[in-house]
Design an enzyme around this catalytic site. Structure first.
Site, PDB file in Angstrom:
ATOM      1  N   HIS A   1      45.363  14.765-104.185  1.00  0.00           N
ATOM      2  CA  HIS A   1      44.493  14.836-103.016  1.00  0.00           C
ATOM      3  C   HIS A   1      44.632  16.167-102.290  1.00  0.00           C
ATOM      4  CE1 HIS A   1      42.150  13.747 -99.602  1.00  0.00           C
ATOM      5  NE2 HIS A   1      41.785  12.649-100.235  1.00  0.00           N
ATOM      6  N   PRO A   2      43.510  16.867-102.058  1.00  0.00           N
ATOM      7  CA  PRO A   2      43.596  18.226-101.507  1.00  0.00           C
ATOM      8  C   PRO A   2      43.911  18.299-100.020  1.00  0.00           C
ATOM      9  CG  PRO A   2      41.301  17.647-101.900  1.00  0.00           C
ATOM     10  CD  PRO A   2      42.136  16.478-102.392  1.00  0.00           C
ATOM     11  N   CYS A   3      44.042  17.163 -99.334  1.00  0.00           N
ATOM     12  CA  CYS A   3      44.168  17.274 -97.880  1.00  0.00           C
ATOM     13  C   CYS A   3      45.508  17.873 -97.467  1.00  0.00           C
ATOM     14  CB  CYS A   3      43.892  15.948 -97.188  1.00  0.00           C
ATOM     15  SG  CYS A   3      45.110  14.699 -97.484  1.00  0.00           S
ATOM     16  N   ARG A   4      46.507  17.820 -98.312  1.00  0.00           N
ATOM     17  CA  ARG A   4      47.791  18.427 -97.930  1.00  0.00           C
ATOM     18  C   ARG A   4      48.025  19.778 -98.613  1.00  0.00           C
ATOM     19  NH1 ARG A   4      52.722  15.714 -98.907  1.00  0.00           N
ATOM     20  NH2 ARG A   4      53.586  17.384 -97.649  1.00  0.00           N
ATOM     21  N   THR A   5      47.071  20.177 -99.448  1.00  0.00           N
ATOM     22  CA  THR A   5      47.277  21.399-100.215  1.00  0.00           C
ATOM     23  C   THR A   5      47.475  22.619 -99.322  1.00  0.00           C
ATOM     24  OG1 THR A   5      45.973  20.471-102.000  1.00  0.00           O
ATOM     25  CG2 THR A   5      46.332  22.836-102.053  1.00  0.00           C
TER      26      THR A   5
END
Ligand SMILES: [Zn+2]
Lengths: 684, 171
Positions: free
Chosen positions: B127-131
């Site tokens: 999931h990219p939200c923490r990238t």
């Protein structure tokens, strides 16, 4: 202590894109043509540490004319025979097939084609049948090799023990410079005191003689992970060498089992093995008897089946994606939400207009799979802009709304089972003439049947009268009924109570400052509205057939209707879910919060919204004992007299007021008072 | 707040492919001409993992990793598909079952299914939200923030970069 060289077969591995491409070609290009098609396979030259099996992969590029080369891949060349029927797949003679494949390879050895491209020795064959409707692929890979090739291991040792470090380095860099067609098989020449040379097979094989054979090393890229074994296709190399070096029968020769591995940033062949091998004598059937069919997952000689429905069928992909969205909601936010219950819920939408379209689309979002529409009109030119399931073309075609809605819903999501019924719901005060009698009876039966077959009934009709019959039947059948009605800039969404009284007295938890009504004892649409339908005594803002509404109203009300129904479904007590409300006399001392009973929060009785102030109120009302639709009086009469009672009502709505004893009540009470009383119930 | 531009991303993935070519590591650059974020890199790897629903026996699985740029998050995404030898793709639930690492409570936030930023088809995706949070310290310090980020998150999904890649981050 010499032993025979043991072989391992490379393992086939099909990428999903291979099946996709095969289906495409079958439909558009091959059609019924069952001739063999040339395809490519490939394998990785560097052994991966995380997988002790070498696989030959095929993918969509396998069908390209040229091999799509990449520096870490080596090609296999093969053929696919895709049969038209499963019978052809089963019946074709597998032994004959592999022998003829072997013959083709033998021909290439004889004709010298292999010199140009030694990777031809890495050959494979696929027999397949593609059941395109079911996305089932039956397939069987073969890696043809001559049956009788027994090679004796006379001596083996590590490469580093035979060659100096410098020579290993030379071998390494010379290998890297070989064309990919020559990388699988090549020849190393090392004469005592001379520099090590790397040659293509083409350039030296025919010059090797019985005298200088010891200066040569036949190198092959070994596909076996097991250092004690070599890939079975090595036998094709032997067959090739013996064809051109007849003198090597029953004699020993040097071989390099070439192995590339990664050490830090270096690619090295240090781990290769040098063999002295004793080659066999060519028997009579040396080039005519071939083997190499791959074993299946049960370790049996037999075909495999790839069921690609989940991977390739777009409708299944859509279905899984929709479900996954909901599952993510469950996993992340609402662990106790029962998605399976929602999925199995059958919804009946009475009315396929603005509300019906909006409700249906929101139901899809919740993963509802069974949606039935009932409507009696056709799509008109003004409909598509407000009624989100219709298009301009539907109005040109004058499609019945129920059918157009059901069809278009399937276009949006093929996983839905949607059906439309074009039908007029019989109404109080709409007299039934002799000619219409039979049809009216049929409509009543059909509606009754539909309500029985569904779990949640949505009342989304555009007139008050048409809501009467479904309200009565749903109450008798104890179904969840959600009713929505629209005004110009206001709306009402409510759930109805049911006839079942069993649950009514169970004490619901009673937060301080709130009143509570058990779910089954909630008022219906008509309870709050003391006159019988079909009698327009007083002008109403809600629910007039000709009502003009602000366009957003139906979307809001439709969405609320669905959310209310889902909240009821997810409540521990379902249709019995109590409704809490406050009145001007009661002051709540605590906020109502999500409880164990209802994962989605409170389940109100009704939601009244006003766009003029963008406000909601949540009134709750008890059943009215003289209600024309859900009171005991009416239900008792209906149960006793059935169609006779209904026909009386259809012919005169006054009959309802008589049965519900309203006529008497009107005599006693001032009419204005009654209305005032009902208004107060709506205040918060 | 600094962030990774598409140009930065393209340069980083091109670097990865260059190193990979030398290492014969298999990363390939793909390009979809019509799109602003059309460049992405792909690599396949074979793994042997137990699949719970099929009697815990080991299965040969092919992982196809994609590193692409997600414009709306402004970060690279690591997405992948996993299939068995017959070509059938593992569902996200099958993958979770085969991966004990994801047994903890936040597995659904970490590994989800999203549409590939370029191919627009569903892929298993970290999931990219923490990238951005993970990348931020690398944006200034690392010569190749994509490699730095990938070497942190890759191991969660069996993708391990050799140290040859990590070396270029500091050189
Ligand atoms: Zn009522």
């Amino acid at each position: 202590m010499s032993s025979n060289l043991s072989y391992v077969q490379i393992s086939s591995c099909v990428n999903p894109s291979f099946w996709n491409k095969l289906s495409e070609l079958k439909l558009d290009v091959y059609k019924l043509d069952v001739s063999q098609q040339r395809i490519w396979g490939y394998y990785t030259v560097i052994n991966s540490l995380s997988c002790p099996i070498t696989v030959m992969e095929v993918d969509s590029t396998s069908f390209n004319r040229e091999f799509s080369a990449h520096n870490h891949l080596l090609p296999f060349q093969g053929w696919i025979l895709n049969t038209n029927t499963i019978e052809q797949f089963k019946e074709c003679d597998k032994a004959e097939l592999i022998n003829s494949e072997g013959q083709k390879l033998y021909q290439k050895i004889k004709d010298g084609d292999v010199f140009e491209n030694t990777s031809l020795l890495n050959t494979f064959f696929v027999l397949s049948f593609a059941d395109l409707k079911r996305f089932h692929y039956y397939y069987w890979f073969a890696f043809p090799v001559p049956r009788h090739v027994v090679v004796e291991k006379v001596h083996e040792c590590d490469l580093e023990n035979v060659f100096s470090l410098e020579e290993v380095e030379t071998l390494n860099s010379a290998y890297m410079n070989l064309n990919h067609c020559q990388k699988a098989y090549f020849i190393v020449k090392k004469r005592f005191g001379k520099v090590l040379e790397v040659h293509t097979v083409a350039s030296v094989l025919k010059t090797i003689t019985s005298e200088d054979i010891d200066d040569y090393y036949f190198a092959f890229h070994n596909i076996s992970y097991d250092r004690c074994a070599v890939g079975s296709i090595f036998r094709n190399y032997i067959a090739f060498i013996l064809y051109y070096c007849d003198f090597l029968q029953n004699r020993t020769a040097n071989f390099i089992s070439f192995n590339l591995s990664r050490v830090g940033s270096q690619i090295t062949c240090k781990k290769s093995i040098v063999y002295k091998l004793k080659l066999p004598t060519k028997t009579k059937d040396f080039y005519t008897s071939w083997v190499g069919w791959e074993k299946n997952e049960r370790d049996k000689m037999g075909p495999k089946l790839a069921n690609m429905k989940n991977t390739l069928d777009p409708s299944v992909i859509a279905e899984n994606a929709v479900d996954l969205n909901l599952k993510l909601m469950k996993w992340n936010l609402l662990p106790s939400v029962d998605l399976e219950k929602i999925r199995k819920t059958k919804c009946l939408l009475l009315g396929a207009g603005t509300l019906g379209c909006s409700v249906a689309r929101t139901l899809l979002g919740w993963g509802i799979r069974e949606i039935t529409f009932v409507d009696n009109s056709t799509v008109s030119f003004s409909n598509p802009v407000r009624q989100s399931l219709f298009t301009y073309q539907d109005s040109v075609d004058m499609k019945p709304k129920s059918k157009a809605a059901a069809d278009n819903l399937k276009n949006i999501f093929p996983g839905v089972n949607s059906v439309g019924h074009q039908m007029t719901i019989p109404m109080p005060g709409h007299s039934v003439g002799e000619s219409m009698l039979e049809q009216t009876k049929q409509s009543v039966e059909k509606l009754t049947q539909l309500i029985k077959e569904h779990d949640v009934i949505f009342l989304l009709l555009d007139s008050r009268e048409s809501r009467w019959l479904p309200t009565l039947i749903a109450s008798v059948e104890n179904k969840i009924l959600i009713n929505a009605a629209l005004g110009f800039d206001s709306y009402l969404v409510m759930r109805h109570g049911i006839h079942n009284k069993n649950y009514a007295n169970e004490a619901a938890r009673h937060p301080e400052g709130y009143k509570v009504i058990p779910g089954n004892n909630l008022a219906c649409y008509f309870c709050c509205d003391v006159t019988a339908p079909g009698d327009s005594l007083k002008g109403r803002t809600l629910d007039q057939q000709c009502t003009v509404t602000r366009p957003g109203v139906s979307q809001i009300a439709g969405a609320l209707a669905v959310e209310l129904s889902i909240s009821v479904l997810q409540h521990k007590h379902g249709v019995f879910a109590p409704a809490y409300y406050t009145t001007s006399q009661t002051v709540p001392t605590q906020e109502l919060t999500v409880s164990d009973d209802s994962v989605l929060g409170l389940v109100p009785h009704s939601i009244r919204g006003f766009l003029s102030s963008f406000e909601h109120i949540l009134p709750a009302t008890e059943k009215y004992k003289n209600c024309v639709a859900c009171s005991d009086l009416i239900i008792k009469e209906y149960k006793e007299k059935q169609m006779e009672f209904l026909l009386n009502v259809f012919n005169s709505s006054k009959h309802l007021e008589d049965v519900a004893l309203l006529t008497e009540l009107f005599k006693e009470t001032d009419f204005g008072e009654v209305l005032e009383f009902s208004d107060e119930d709506f205040s918060t | 707040m600094t962030s990774l531009t598409i140009e930065d991303f393209n340069r980083c993935v091109e670097d990865i492919v260059n190193i990979s070519d030398k290492l014969m590591d298999g990363w390939k650059l793909q390009q979809n001409e019509g799109l602003e974020n059309g460049k992405y890199i792909v690599k396949k790897e074979q793994k042997v993992l137990p699949l719970e629903q099929e009697g815990s026996t080991n299965f040969l699985l092919i992982f196809e990793y994609h590193v692409a740029f997600n414009i709306s998050y402004g970060v690279p995404v690591l997405c992948f598909n996993v299939w068995k030898q017959d070509g059938s793709i593992l569902t996200i639930e099958q993958f979770w079952k085969a991966n004990k690492k994801f047994k903890d409570s936040n597995m659904h936030d970490t590994l989800t299914q999203m549409d590939h930023p370029v191919l627009r088809r569903p892929f298993l995706t970290l999931h990219p939200c923490r990238t951005h949070e993970i990348m931020e310290p690398f944006l200034e310090r690392s010569k190749n923030p994509v490699v730095s980020w990938l070497s942190v998150v890759g191991p969660f999904v069996h993708l391990n970069l050799t140290e040859e890649y990590v070396k270029i981050c500091s050189s």
